[in-house]
Write a protein that holds these residues in place. Structure first.
Motif, PDB file in Angstrom:
ATOM      1  N   GLY A   1     -49.808 -25.878 -26.650  1.00  0.00           N
ATOM      2  CA  GLY A   1     -48.786 -25.681 -25.639  1.00  0.00           C
ATOM      3  C   GLY A   1     -48.136 -26.998 -25.273  1.00  0.00           C
ATOM      4  N   VAL A   2     -47.279 -26.962 -24.255  1.00  0.00           N
ATOM      5  CA  VAL A   2     -46.572 -28.162 -23.801  1.00  0.00           C
ATOM      6  C   VAL A   2     -46.574 -28.189 -22.277  1.00  0.00           C
ATOM      7  N   SER A   3     -46.082 -29.285 -21.752  1.00  0.00           N
ATOM      8  CA  SER A   3     -46.012 -29.446 -20.306  1.00  0.00           C
ATOM      9  C   SER A   3     -44.673 -30.076 -19.941  1.00  0.00           C
ATOM     10  N   ASN A   4     -43.992 -29.481 -18.978  1.00  0.00           N
ATOM     11  CA  ASN A   4     -42.735 -30.024 -18.454  1.00  0.00           C
ATOM     12  C   ASN A   4     -41.617 -30.090 -19.486  1.00  0.00           C
ATOM     13  N   PHE A   5     -41.601 -29.169 -20.441  1.00  0.00           N
ATOM     14  CA  PHE A   5     -40.537 -29.094 -21.445  1.00  0.00           C
ATOM     15  C   PHE A   5     -39.427 -28.178 -20.943  1.00  0.00           C
ATOM     16  N   ASP A   6     -38.178 -28.517 -21.261  1.00  0.00           N
ATOM     17  CA  ASP A   6     -37.094 -27.580 -20.997  1.00  0.00           C
ATOM     18  C   ASP A   6     -36.948 -26.644 -22.204  1.00  0.00           C
ATOM     19  N   VAL A   7     -36.025 -25.715 -22.120  1.00  0.00           N
ATOM     20  CA  VAL A   7     -35.910 -24.698 -23.163  1.00  0.00           C
ATOM     21  C   VAL A   7     -35.591 -25.304 -24.525  1.00  0.00           C
TER      22      VAL A   7
ATOM     23  N   GLN B   1     -36.059 -28.410 -25.669  1.00  0.00           N
ATOM     24  CA  GLN B   1     -37.192 -29.177 -26.166  1.00  0.00           C
ATOM     25  C   GLN B   1     -38.269 -28.242 -26.714  1.00  0.00           C
ATOM     26  N   PHE B   2     -38.509 -27.165 -25.999  1.00  0.00           N
ATOM     27  CA  PHE B   2     -39.510 -26.183 -26.415  1.00  0.00           C
ATOM     28  C   PHE B   2     -39.107 -25.554 -27.747  1.00  0.00           C
ATOM     29  N   LYS B   3     -37.853 -25.111 -27.853  1.00  0.00           N
ATOM     30  CA  LYS B   3     -37.380 -24.452 -29.070  1.00  0.00           C
ATOM     31  C   LYS B   3     -37.358 -25.421 -30.252  1.00  0.00           C
TER      32      LYS B   3
ATOM     33  N   PHE C   1     -36.125 -21.969 -17.688  1.00  0.00           N
ATOM     34  CA  PHE C   1     -37.312 -21.752 -18.520  1.00  0.00           C
ATOM     35  C   PHE C   1     -38.123 -20.548 -18.084  1.00  0.00           C
ATOM     36  N   LEU C   2     -38.155 -20.261 -16.805  1.00  0.00           N
ATOM     37  CA  LEU C   2     -38.962 -19.131 -16.351  1.00  0.00           C
ATOM     38  C   LEU C   2     -38.478 -17.825 -16.975  1.00  0.00           C
ATOM     39  N   ASP C   3     -37.173 -17.634 -17.026  1.00  0.00           N
ATOM     40  CA  ASP C   3     -36.634 -16.431 -17.666  1.00  0.00           C
ATOM     41  C   ASP C   3     -36.859 -16.469 -19.178  1.00  0.00           C
ATOM     42  N   TYR C   4     -36.722 -17.656 -19.767  1.00  0.00           N
ATOM     43  CA  TYR C   4     -36.988 -17.813 -21.203  1.00  0.00           C
ATOM     44  C   TYR C   4     -38.432 -17.428 -21.516  1.00  0.00           C
ATOM     45  N   ALA C   5     -39.349 -17.867 -20.655  1.00  0.00           N
ATOM     46  CA  ALA C   5     -40.765 -17.567 -20.871  1.00  0.00           C
ATOM     47  C   ALA C   5     -41.024 -16.070 -20.846  1.00  0.00           C
TER      48      ALA C   5
END
Length: 306
Positions: free
Chosen positions: A146-152, A154-156, A201-205
């Motif tokens: 997993g990751v921490s403090n990533f925006d969408v 960066q995550f993608k 990010f919350l909606d993306y999650a």
């Protein structure tokens, strides 16, 4: 303890985890009391990081846990890496692999259930990270990532190169840190609350089945302190106390219930080493606030609705 699904899997994890950032301040027997209090409350998930207490937190945990009667397979243990204290962020393959070996040694473990990258590294090479993750998984040292403090984005970007699905993103969220939900209710407005600070990010999650882990659930600012029983937040504490009296719990439980009321199935990272606070926080998983109570707390925290 309320159970939630971990990421895109069918595996169940508790809605709360015990964060051990402050375990370096405890003796081994005191650490055992905190771990046992969490376990007895249904919190069998540990959140750590290689920088906590300069590694001392993981050493204390390792000594404490190795002497307890809890079986290793009954505990989900997560640690983070990527922050080099006072110097830089480092997601290089060499650093990740070396850090995991050190984490396992300190915690006296054969494997981690999850490794999380701790804050974004501007020099991140996703393909290099992917090589590290593949090597760690093949060696049986890490099960999930997993990751921490990533925006969408960066995550993608990272996910695009991985053979594993990222399970977690750790983000600050509490009654006094509500940016992830403020902007959605202030959409198309010009006030401070309308600013999207985390790329939704919350909606993306929710769309992509990523577990958001809420850190500092009882804190305000960037580690400035707790808002619980803080004279600086009289209205919020008055509302917390009113609901605590109604549900016959402490304020921590109400603050936790507020987070867990959100339909994103957020997991709370409880960073307290106080057994009483741990037990009270855990009670929040059994409380289902009404919609009005949820909004009353949100407003009492100093937020407003358009």
């Amino acid at each position: 303890m309320k159970q939630i699904k971990m990421g895109c899997t069918t595996l169940s994890i508790p809605a709360m985890a015990l964060g051990i950032m402050r375990m370096n301040q405890k003796s081994v027997p005191e650490a055992q009391v905190a771990i046992q209090a969490a376990y007895d409350a249904g919190i069998n998930f540990i959140d750590s990081a290689d920088i906590y207490g300069g590694g001392k937190s993981e050493e204390i945990f390792g000594q404490a846990f190795s002497q307890m009667q809890i079986k290793r397979e009954e505990m989900f243990i997560l640690s983070k890496t990527g922050i080099v204290p006072g110097k830089r962020y480092d997601f290089s393959k060499e650093h990740i692999l070396h850090s995991v070996d050190e984490i396992l040694e300190r915690m006296q473990l054969d494997y981690l259930d999850s490794l999380v990258l701790h804050r974004p590294d501007a020099l991140m090479d996703p393909e290099e990270v992917a090589e590290a993750f593949d090597q760690l998984q093949a060696a049986g040292k890490v099960r999930f990532f997993g990751v921490s403090n990533f925006d969408v984005i960066q995550f993608k970007l990272l996910q695009s190169c991985l053979s594993q699905r990222l399970m977690f993103n750790q983000l600050q969220f509490s009654l006094k840190h509500t940016g992830m939900i403020d902007f959605g209710m202030h959409m198309n407005m010009l006030d401070e609350s309308s600013i999207d600070r985390d790329s939704q990010f919350l909606d993306y999650a929710r769309l992509h089945k990523v577990t958001v882990q809420a850190w500092s659930p009882f804190q305000y600012g960037m580690f400035k302190g707790t808002f619980i029983d803080n004279d600086g937040f009289p209205k919020l504490n008055q509302e917390l106390q009113k609901l605590a009296d109604k549900y016959e719990v402490g304020k921590n439980a109400i603050a936790a219930a507020w987070i867990l009321c959100h339909p994103a199935n957020i997991q709370i990272l409880v960073g307290s080493m106080n057994p009483q606070h741990i037990r009270d926080s855990a009670k929040g998983a059994k409380i289902r606030l009404t919609r009005q109570e949820w909004y009353d707390l949100y407003l009492a925290a100093g937020n407003y609705l358009p």
